[in-house]
Design an enzyme around this catalytic site. Structure first.
Site, PDB file in Angstrom:
ATOM      1  N   ASP A 144      53.606  54.398  25.455  1.00 41.66           N
ATOM      2  CA  ASP A 144      54.441  53.322  25.967  1.00 41.66           C
ATOM      3  C   ASP A 144      53.750  52.723  27.190  1.00 41.66           C
ATOM      4  OD1 ASP A 144      54.870  55.142  27.988  1.00 41.66           O
ATOM      5  OD2 ASP A 144      56.952  55.538  27.473  1.00 41.66           O
ATOM      6  N   SER A 145      54.356  51.714  27.765  1.00 33.42           N
ATOM      7  CA  SER A 145      53.694  50.972  28.846  1.00 33.42           C
ATOM      8  C   SER A 145      53.927  51.595  30.211  1.00 33.42           C
ATOM      9  CB  SER A 145      54.238  49.549  28.881  1.00 33.42           C
ATOM     10  OG  SER A 145      55.590  49.572  29.328  1.00 33.42           O
ATOM     11  N   GLY A 146      54.884  52.503  30.280  1.00 38.30           N
ATOM     12  CA  GLY A 146      55.254  53.079  31.564  1.00 38.30           C
ATOM     13  C   GLY A 146      56.458  52.400  32.194  1.00 38.30           C
ATOM     14  N   GLY A 147      56.732  51.174  31.768  1.00 39.62           N
ATOM     15  CA  GLY A 147      57.785  50.388  32.414  1.00 39.62           C
ATOM     16  C   GLY A 147      59.162  51.031  32.338  1.00 39.62           C
ATOM     17  N   PHE A 148      59.517  51.510  31.158  1.00 40.16           N
ATOM     18  CA  PHE A 148      60.869  52.059  30.977  1.00 40.16           C
ATOM     19  C   PHE A 148      61.113  53.239  31.918  1.00 40.16           C
ATOM     20  CE2 PHE A 148      63.977  54.838  28.918  1.00 40.16           C
ATOM     21  CZ  PHE A 148      65.018  53.949  28.710  1.00 40.16           C
ATOM     22  N   ASP A 156      56.957  45.717  29.804  1.00 39.02           N
ATOM     23  CA  ASP A 156      58.127  44.844  29.723  1.00 39.02           C
ATOM     24  C   ASP A 156      59.147  45.270  30.773  1.00 39.02           C
ATOM     25  OD1 ASP A 156      58.769  47.259  28.551  1.00 39.02           O
ATOM     26  OD2 ASP A 156      60.077  46.383  27.037  1.00 39.02           O
ATOM     27  N   GLN A 190      62.760  41.556  23.699  1.00 42.34           N
ATOM     28  CA  GLN A 190      63.887  41.880  24.572  1.00 42.34           C
ATOM     29  C   GLN A 190      65.006  40.863  24.337  1.00 42.34           C
ATOM     30  OE1 GLN A 190      64.503  44.452  26.272  1.00 42.34           O
ATOM     31  NE2 GLN A 190      62.530  45.484  26.645  1.00 42.34           N
ATOM     32  N   GLY A 232      64.819  47.658  24.701  1.00 40.47           N
ATOM     33  CA  GLY A 232      66.085  47.384  25.386  1.00 40.47           C
ATOM     34  C   GLY A 232      67.313  47.862  24.650  1.00 40.47           C
ATOM     35  N   ASP A 269      60.738  56.367  17.828  1.00 45.90           N
ATOM     36  CA  ASP A 269      60.448  57.546  18.651  1.00 45.90           C
ATOM     37  C   ASP A 269      61.737  57.904  19.361  1.00 45.90           C
ATOM     38  OD1 ASP A 269      60.237  55.332  20.830  1.00 45.90           O
ATOM     39  OD2 ASP A 269      60.240  57.213  21.941  1.00 45.90           O
ATOM     40  N   CYS A 300      66.055  73.749   4.495  1.00 47.24           N
ATOM     41  CA  CYS A 300      64.969  73.369   5.404  1.00 47.24           C
ATOM     42  C   CYS A 300      63.749  74.262   5.199  1.00 47.24           C
ATOM     43  CB  CYS A 300      65.454  73.431   6.852  1.00 47.24           C
ATOM     44  SG  CYS A 300      64.214  72.906   8.032  1.00 47.24           S
ATOM     45  N   CYS A 325      61.327  74.602   7.516  1.00 48.16           N
ATOM     46  CA  CYS A 325      60.694  74.887   8.815  1.00 48.16           C
ATOM     47  C   CYS A 325      60.618  76.398   9.071  1.00 48.16           C
ATOM     48  CB  CYS A 325      61.449  74.198   9.943  1.00 48.16           C
ATOM     49  SG  CYS A 325      62.839  75.160  10.582  1.00 48.16           S
ATOM     50  N   CYS A 373      63.972  78.181   9.821  1.00 45.69           N
ATOM     51  CA  CYS A 373      64.867  78.391   8.678  1.00 45.69           C
ATOM     52  C   CYS A 373      64.265  79.332   7.635  1.00 45.69           C
ATOM     53  CB  CYS A 373      65.243  77.049   8.056  1.00 45.69           C
ATOM     54  SG  CYS A 373      66.296  76.064   9.161  1.00 45.69           S
ATOM     55  N   HIS A 424      62.447  73.153  14.072  1.00 41.63           N
ATOM     56  CA  HIS A 424      63.469  72.809  13.076  1.00 41.63           C
ATOM     57  C   HIS A 424      63.835  71.329  13.156  1.00 41.63           C
ATOM     58  CE1 HIS A 424      66.908  72.556  10.549  1.00 41.63           C
ATOM     59  NE2 HIS A 424      67.535  71.951  11.549  1.00 41.63           N
TER      60      HIS A 424
END
Lengths: 374, 374
Positions: free
Chosen positions: B91-95, B145, B188, B215, B265, B303, B305, B308, B334
């Site tokens: 990501d850009s770091g902004g959030f 952003d 946005q 956003g 994500d 499952c 995994c 499980c 899991h």
């Protein structure tokens, strides 16, 4: 005897052996990773196997409090519960009752204490300790003993040793014989050779599948510990495994093997690992140290563990500094692998009659110190 | 375009696609586990691969503070640093600057802030964000952003959207083209359809390898989020991947895929897993709940995994209650496996033109609730 133990080679007092159990064989000298609460912290069982470990230790004190022995039994025993099909040794609970619990009180009957988790009251007698370990389905069961903190005067140490001998007999009576399962007695007596001899002789009279040396790694120096082993192991049967409880640093293991010890357990590789201390062929390093921050080299270039195969010191440094779980996972895997490699080195050296040279090489490596910074 | 994206099937607005990158291909719709500080918490990269994940996300904000982009670059880039050879989106770091840092201040130039770790001051401009992501060697780079918390009035949302468009242009100029690497713009505009359309058109004019919807997942309801997607995705190019940032619950993923989203994500499977929440085919369960304490059944019987396959609910309950690291490891494995299986189910359903039936089955499973206690 219900546990078959064969010594295939000796080198001085050291022995190369094999202990066969209901859950598989253990090559000795062996190091047992500690799986306190039904898990070797930060490791899957598959990862523990990868380190080379053949047996792990479980803590009766922790397991009796949570999730409880009865619950583990209901779920098929500790092996199935934690997905570790190999051998498991459980301690008696006594040591942790005396070090972790609140308001513990020792009497002839046993120990009363309050849980450190929720303050609930428990009684741990020799018979109950054996019953708990039976419910857990421990491959190797330890007798309940009283372990006094050193230094302590001879009178106090002797009383605890005598009580432990009486408890040993009660444990032997309570223990249910099963093929491939065993019960170990615990030699007490502090650093006093006469008391240690008296304890060993008393236990042998009762008769156990193996003999542990307890009451060490409680604050004494390495020299005192070795001196105590020197006056203790000669009194133990040649044909039974000997287990030094709660020990220790890699150099402790080497020196104790040279004095005839076959089995060890210690939280050091796991606990210190989570705190950033790595054991290497060139001594210990603290991965949190700034000198590792940009070092692209592995923790130990001769190590086969996942941390050393796949990651730089810089990355592990970053993880540990950032309190990332993967840092604990990699450091633990490294330390346990290193410990197992030391044991493998000791076993091979005994088999080939070159233990003295191996030990000299080991000490030279530790003394050489860490690789210089780039 | 430097990232090849092909859509092999559609079902309604949903698309089955494949994004080819310098570090490998990604089958879409795809879920990206979050590897904040150069590690997917409590997972080895090998374990992440086992879940089925083909791409992970790294957080620029965390990495720029520790260990720093320059240090990661010196150590060969993020892929090598963390031993993840596959694609990485950063990501850009902004959030995170706006949600985690202290005293952050947004201006036309960029964002100034103080580190939440040590209070050190940083400036994050569009150009610096692109430079950091370049130093990290991100496969997919995100534009910087401004993300406003909802609810907010249209004027505030519009200003942030306009600023983000101007930053998008600066990011495009700063981004260094490399084959198999790409830059995504971020739409946005809050929940306002006209602003979303304006944002999408502005970004398309500049031209990006992919388009993210930002956003959202900032406090609005699922219905509001879906309504926003309904007025946004129709304005995005058909031939470029669409990424819904920070989303979400399994039902969010299903609904968003039905609205034409290709990538996701979210920290939910990892963070909630460490806190004891397991996502299953029958909805979510809290493994800390007493009803699981003696349950020998797996978390989810369907499952694949490690948790499980090898362990009971009772064991995982014990681990999580005891704050054992293995509890976090198993719960994370899991949840990430379940998320990947949902994505695999969505991909197969789109390819076979039965997405509606798949979604109905998914919702019926969630609605059925957990298996009854034994």
């Amino acid at each position: 005897m219900t546990l078959r133990f064969t010594v295939s080679a000796t080198d001085g007092a050291a022995r190369r052996g094999r202990l066969e159990t209901a859950h598989g064989a253990i090559d000795t000298p062996a190091f047992m990773p500690v799986g306190t609460a039904a898990t070797v912290k930060a490791m899957t069982p598959e990862a523990v196997v990868e380190t080379g470990a053949q047996i792990i230790l479980g803590n009766t004190y922790h397991l009796m409090l949570r999730p409880s022995a009865e619950r583990v039994a209901k779920l098929g025993g500790l092996h199935r519960f934690m997905n570790w099909p190999g051998p498991i040794l459980t301690d008696s609970g006594g040591f942790q009752v005396m070090s972790l619990s609140q308001l513990n009180k020792v009497s002839e009957a046993g120990v009363s204490f309050q849980s450190h988790i929720d303050g609930a009251k428990y009684d741990l007698t020799p018979e109950r300790s054996i019953e708990i370990q039976h419910l857990l389905d421990a491959t190797i069961t330890m007798q309940l003993d009283e372990c006094v903190k050193l230094p302590a005067d001879d009178k106090r140490v002797s009383e605890a040793m005598q009580l432990s001998l009486r408890w040993a007999e009660r444990c032997k009576t309570a223990f249910k014989l099963r093929d491939g399962y065993g019960l170990f007695g615990i030699v007490q007596g502090g650093t006093n050779g006469a008391l240690r001899e008296q304890s060993a002789k008393g236990l042998i009279k009762t008769g156990f599948d193996g003999y542990a040396v307890g009451g060490l790694a409680v604050g004494e120096t390495q020299a005192e510990m070795f001196a105590t082993l020197d006056v203790t192991t000669p009194h133990l049967p040649q044909d039974r495994p000997r287990y030094l409880m709660g020990v220790g640093k890699p150099s402790d293991l080497v020196g104790a093997v040279q004095r005839g010890i076959d089995m060890f357990d210690c939280v050091m590789p796991t606990r210190s690992g989570r705190n950033g201390q790595a054991f290497t062929r060139r001594g210990t390093i603290n991965i949190r140290n700034a000198r590792h921050a940009e070092d692209p080299r592995p923790i130990d270039e001769h190590c086969r563990c996942p941390a050393c195969r796949n990651y730089s010191r810089a990355y592990v440094h970053h993880l540990v500094r950032s309190d990332e779980i993967l840092g604990s996972m990699l450091m633990t895997a490294h330390n346990l692998t290193y410990y197992q490699d030391v044991m493998q080195g000791l076993r091979a050296a005994i088999a080939e009659g070159r233990l003295e040279a191996f030990a000299a090489g080991f000490h030279a490596g530790e003394a050489s110190g860490d690789i210089p910074p780039l």
